[in-house]
Design a protein around this motif. Structure first.
Motif, PDB file in Angstrom:
ATOM      1  N   SER A 152      59.456  26.796  24.335  1.00  0.00           N
ATOM      2  CA  SER A 152      58.531  26.356  23.306  1.00  0.00           C
ATOM      3  C   SER A 152      58.702  24.859  23.035  1.00  0.00           C
ATOM      4  O   SER A 152      57.741  24.109  22.904  1.00  0.00           O
ATOM      5  CB  SER A 152      58.796  27.188  22.048  1.00  0.00           C
ATOM      6  OG  SER A 152      58.002  26.750  21.018  1.00  0.00           O
ATOM      7  N   LYS A 158      52.323  27.254  22.813  1.00  0.00           N
ATOM      8  CA  LYS A 158      51.209  28.067  23.333  1.00  0.00           C
ATOM      9  C   LYS A 158      51.192  28.133  24.862  1.00  0.00           C
ATOM     10  O   LYS A 158      50.274  28.688  25.460  1.00  0.00           O
ATOM     11  CB  LYS A 158      49.883  27.483  22.824  1.00  0.00           C
ATOM     12  CG  LYS A 158      49.736  27.576  21.317  1.00  0.00           C
ATOM     13  CD  LYS A 158      48.300  27.875  20.924  1.00  0.00           C
ATOM     14  CE  LYS A 158      48.203  28.287  19.480  1.00  0.00           C
ATOM     15  NZ  LYS A 158      47.970  27.161  18.569  1.00  0.00           N
ATOM     16  N   HIS A 159      52.175  27.530  25.481  1.00  0.00           N
ATOM     17  CA  HIS A 159      52.174  27.493  26.952  1.00  0.00           C
ATOM     18  C   HIS A 159      52.293  28.914  27.530  1.00  0.00           C
ATOM     19  O   HIS A 159      53.080  29.718  27.024  1.00  0.00           O
ATOM     20  CB  HIS A 159      53.344  26.624  27.443  1.00  0.00           C
ATOM     21  CG  HIS A 159      53.202  26.223  28.877  1.00  0.00           C
ATOM     22  ND1 HIS A 159      53.518  27.071  29.914  1.00  0.00           N
ATOM     23  CD2 HIS A 159      52.757  25.074  29.460  1.00  0.00           C
ATOM     24  CE1 HIS A 159      53.292  26.460  31.066  1.00  0.00           C
ATOM     25  NE2 HIS A 159      52.835  25.243  30.813  1.00  0.00           N
TER      26      HIS A 159
END
Ligand SMILES: [Fe+2]
Length: 186
Positions: A152, A158-159
Motif C-alpha cells: 500500500s 488501490k493498486h
C-alpha cells in the motif's frame, strides 16, 4: 551450457549467488526467504499437497539472483536469464521470473517497461516463493498485515497488486493449513 534437470543443492545455490556478485544483504535475504518458503512447502506436503519442497527451497535461494545486476523491477526477468544461462532447471527460472510483487500481469508489465507477457506465479512452487518473499523485508520476517502495508505504501492503496497478494495469501493459507497459520501468527 547444457541444461541440467537436477536441482542444485542449497549450498551450491548460495555459492552461485556470491559468484555472480549478489551483495551480502541479498544473500541473507534469499536464505531467510528460503527458510520461510521451505516451512510453507513442508506444511503443504504434510497436508498431502503435491509440492516439490527442494525446488521451493533452492528456487527461493535463487529468486533474487537478478539483483546482482539491478534492483529495479527487471531483476526478475534478468534473474531468469542468469539461471537459464547457468543451465539450472527451467522450473527455477520460472520461479525467479514470476516472484515480483504478487505477480505482474501482461498489461501492467508493459507499463513497467517489461516485455508484455504475464509474470504471474502459476505452479504451487512459484506461488510459495512469491508469497514467502513478501513475508521477509530485508532480512527480517514480517506478518501478512505488514506485507499488505508495504504494498500500500509503495504502490498506493488501490493498486491491483494488493488484491493479488490477498488472494495469494488466502490460497497459501488454505493449502498450508491452520498449523502453518498458528506457527507464523498470520
Ligand atoms: Fe525480488
Amino acid at each position: 551450457m547444457e541444461r541440467r534437470e537436477n536441482i542444485p543443492s542449497r549450498e551450491e545455490a548460495i555459492l552461485f549467488l556470491r559468484k555472480v556478485g549478489c551483495s551480502k544483504e541479498v544473500v541473507k535475504h534469499c536464505i531467510l526467504v528460503s527458510e520461510v518458503a521451505s516451512e510453507i512447502a513442508q506444511a503443504c506436503k504434510r497436508r498431502g499437497k503435491d509440492v516439490n519442497v527442494k525446488l521451493v527451497e533452492v528456487g527461493a535461494i535463487l529468486h533474487d539472483v537478478g539483483r546482482s545486476i539491478t534492483h529495479g523491477v527487471k531483476h526478475g526477468v534478468i534473474g531468469g536469464d542468469i539461471v537459464r544461462k547457468a543451465g539450472f532447471p527451467e522450473a527455477i527460472a520460472r520461479i525467479v521470473e514470476n516472484h515480483i510483487g504478487a505477480g505482474i500481469p501482461a498489461e501492467e508489465a508493459a507499463a513497467l517497461g517489461l516485455e508484455a507477457r504475464d509474470y504471474v506465479p502459476k505452479t504451487l512452487e512459484e506461488k510459495i516463493v512469491t508469497y514467502a518473499d513478501k513475508l521477509v523485508e530485508g532480512s527480517k520476517r514480517v506478518g501478512v498485515s505488514d506485507a499488505i502495508e508495504y504494498f500500500s505504501r509503495n504502490l498506493g492503496p488501490k493498486h491491483p497488486a494488493l488484491k493479488r497478494f490477498k488472494r495469494l495469501h488466502e490460497e497459501i493459507s488454505n493449502l498450508a493449513g491452520s498449523e502453518f497459520n498458528e506457527t507464523f501468527n498470520l
